[in-house]
Write an enzyme that holds these catalytic residues in place. Structure first.
Site, PDB file in Angstrom:
ATOM      1  N   ARG A 243       0.852  -1.189   0.000  1.00  0.00           N
ATOM      2  CA  ARG A 243       0.000   0.000   0.000  1.00  0.00           C
ATOM      3  C   ARG A 243       0.887   1.237   0.000  1.00  0.00           C
ATOM      4  NH1 ARG A 243      -3.801  -2.222  -1.457  1.00  0.00           N
ATOM      5  NH2 ARG A 243      -5.892  -2.318  -0.600  1.00  0.00           N
ATOM      6  N   GLU A 272      -1.793   8.112  -3.812  1.00  0.00           N
ATOM      7  CA  GLU A 272      -2.195   7.768  -5.174  1.00  0.00           C
ATOM      8  C   GLU A 272      -3.647   8.178  -5.418  1.00  0.00           C
ATOM      9  OE1 GLU A 272      -1.314   3.508  -4.688  1.00  0.00           O
ATOM     10  OE2 GLU A 272      -3.402   3.074  -5.105  1.00  0.00           O
ATOM     11  N   HIS A 290      -1.124   0.445  -9.607  1.00  0.00           N
ATOM     12  CA  HIS A 290      -1.900  -0.380  -8.657  1.00  0.00           C
ATOM     13  C   HIS A 290      -2.668  -1.489  -9.406  1.00  0.00           C
ATOM     14  CE1 HIS A 290      -3.904  -0.226  -4.437  1.00  0.00           C
ATOM     15  NE2 HIS A 290      -3.897  -1.463  -4.902  1.00  0.00           N
TER      16      HIS A 290
END
Ligand code: 8YV
Length: 330
Positions: A243, A272, A290
C-alpha cells in the site's frame, strides 16, 4: 406486473456489465459506470438512501460517510486490503464490512514477482532504449545491466497469503527466502515456502531484494524510510505491492537518485493516484498503476465475491468474508 419494491444499493465504481445486469434483477441500483470518483460529500449522500454498497479502495467508509446511512447493512469492498474502512466506526453503526481474500492471492503474487524481475533486470528502461533507437549503442558493457534474482536472497516483509505465494515462486528461482512478519508463521508454513524468520533489520541488511506485502495500518506507516533504506545493500532492489504509505516515497526518491540502492518497483504510492514528482524523473524505478490484482479472471472473481458478500448480508446470512464478525455476536 411485479410491484415488489426492490432494495436500493450503491455501486461506487464501474463493474463488469454482466454483473451489473444481474444485480439489477434484484436491486434498484445506483451505479457509476462512468467511473467518476465520488467525493466524500456525495458518498455520504448516496449511503443515506441504500441498504448496501459495493466500493473500492477509492471510497473511504468512516463515521462521516456513515453519518446519515440509517438503513445501510453492508459495505462490500472489491479489494482484499481494507485500509479504506474505519472498521470500528462501521461496527458501531451496525454496518457489515467485507473484503475479497483468496481469489486474488496467486494473481497478486505473480505480479509481485513480475515487478521484481522488471526492476532487477531493468525491463522498462530497456524497452525505452529500444524505442528511443539506442540499439546501435549495444555492447557487452553498455546495456542496461541488471542484478540477478537466481540464487540471491529475497526478503519478504509481510508473510500473509500473498507473501507466501511470492516465497514459493522464489524457490523456483533457487532463491534463499527470509521474511519478517508481525508474528512468526507455523513451522509447517515456513517449511512449505522454505522461509527463514529474521528481524526486520537483519532482513534489510541481508536481502538482495526486499518485497513489501504487508497491510497498511497506522503502525505500518513508513515501515521503509530513509533509516531503513540506509541499512539496505547498494545493490539491492525494493518492491512495494502493499500500500502507499508503507514506504516514505520522498525518502525513496532521494535514495534512488543518490544510488543508495539499485532500483525500486512500485505498484502503490503515497497519495495515489498522485505519484511523487521525483519518482517520475528517475530511470531506476519501475512504476505501475496499482494493478497487482488486474487480470480479467481475478477482477471478475473479486467482483463476484463482493456481490456474494453483499447478497448474503442483505439476506440475513453470514457473508463469506465478513471482517467485523463481532456484529454477529451482538
Ligand atoms: C485492488 C488491492 O485492485 O485487493 C487489494 O487490496 O490492492 C487491489 O486488488 C484495489 O484495492 C481496488 O479496490
Amino acid at each position: 406486473m411485479n410491484t415488489q419494491i426492490k432494495p436500493k444499493i450503491l455501486i461506487a465504481r464501474a463493474i463488469f456489465p454482466e454483473a451489473l445486469a444481474k444485480l439489477e434483477e434484484s436491486f434498484e441500483v445506483r451505479s457509476n459506470q462512468a467511473d467518476q470518483i465520488i467525493t466524500p460529500e456525495e458518498l455520504q449522500k448516496e449511503l443515506a438512501s441504500v441498504v448496501g454498497a459495493l466500493v473500492t479502495g477509492s471510497e473511504r467508509i468512516d463515521a462521516s460517510a456513515l453519518a446519515n446511512a440509517k438503513d445501510l447493512k453492508v459495505v462490500a469492498n472489491i479489494s482484499v486490503g481494507y485500509n479504506n474502512f474505519d472498521v470500528p466506526a462501521m461496527t458501531a453503526a451496525g454496518v457489515m464490512a467485507t473484503n475479497t481474500p483468496d481469489v486474488l492471492t496467486d494473481t497478486t503474487a505473480d505480479f509481485g514477482f513480475a515487478l521484481l524481475m522488471a526492476t532487477a533486470r531493468r525491463i522498462t528502461e530497456s524497452e525505452h532504449w529500444v524505442r528511443n533507437g539506442h540499439w546501435d549503442k549495444w555492447s557487452i558493457v553498455n546495456n542496461p545491466l541488471g542484478v540477478d534474482l537466481h540464487h540471491s536472497t529475497i526478503g519478504i516483509i509481510g508473510m500473509g497469503r500473498i507473501g507466501q505465494g511470492i516465497a514459493k515462486r522464489a524457490l523456483g528461482f533457487g532463491m534463499n527466502v527470509i521474511y519478517y512478519n508481525r508474528s512468526r508463521l507455523a513451522e509447517s508454513d515456513e517449511k512449505a515456502c522454505g522461509a527463514k524468520y529474521v528481524s526486520k533489520n537483519e532482513l534489510l541488511q541481508t536481502a538482495d531484494h526486499v518485497v513489501l506485502v504487508l497491510p497498511y495500518t497506522t503502525e505500518n506507516h513508513h515501515t521503509i524510510g530513509a533509516k531503513e533504506i540506509a541499512l539496505m545493500k547498494p545493490t539491492a532492489t525494493l518492491v512495494n505491492i502493499a500500500r502507499g504509505g508503507i514506504v516514505d516515497d520522498a525518502a525513496l526518491a532521494q535514495a534512488l537518485k543518490a544510488n543508495k540502492i539499485f532500483a525500486a518497483g512500485l505498484d502503490v504510492f503515497e497519495g495515489e493516484p498522485n505519484v511523487h514528482s521525483e519518482l517520475l524523473k528517475l530511470s531506476n524505478v519501475v512504476l505501475a498503476p496499482h494493478i497487482a490484482s488486474a487480470t480479467e479472471k481475478t477482477r471478475r472473481a473479486m467482483v463476484d465475491l463482493a456481490i456474494d458478500n453483499l447478497r448474503a448480508a442483505l439476506a440475513g446470512k453470514k457473508p463469506p468474508s465478513l471482517i467485523n464478525t463481532e456484529l454477529l455476536k451482538a
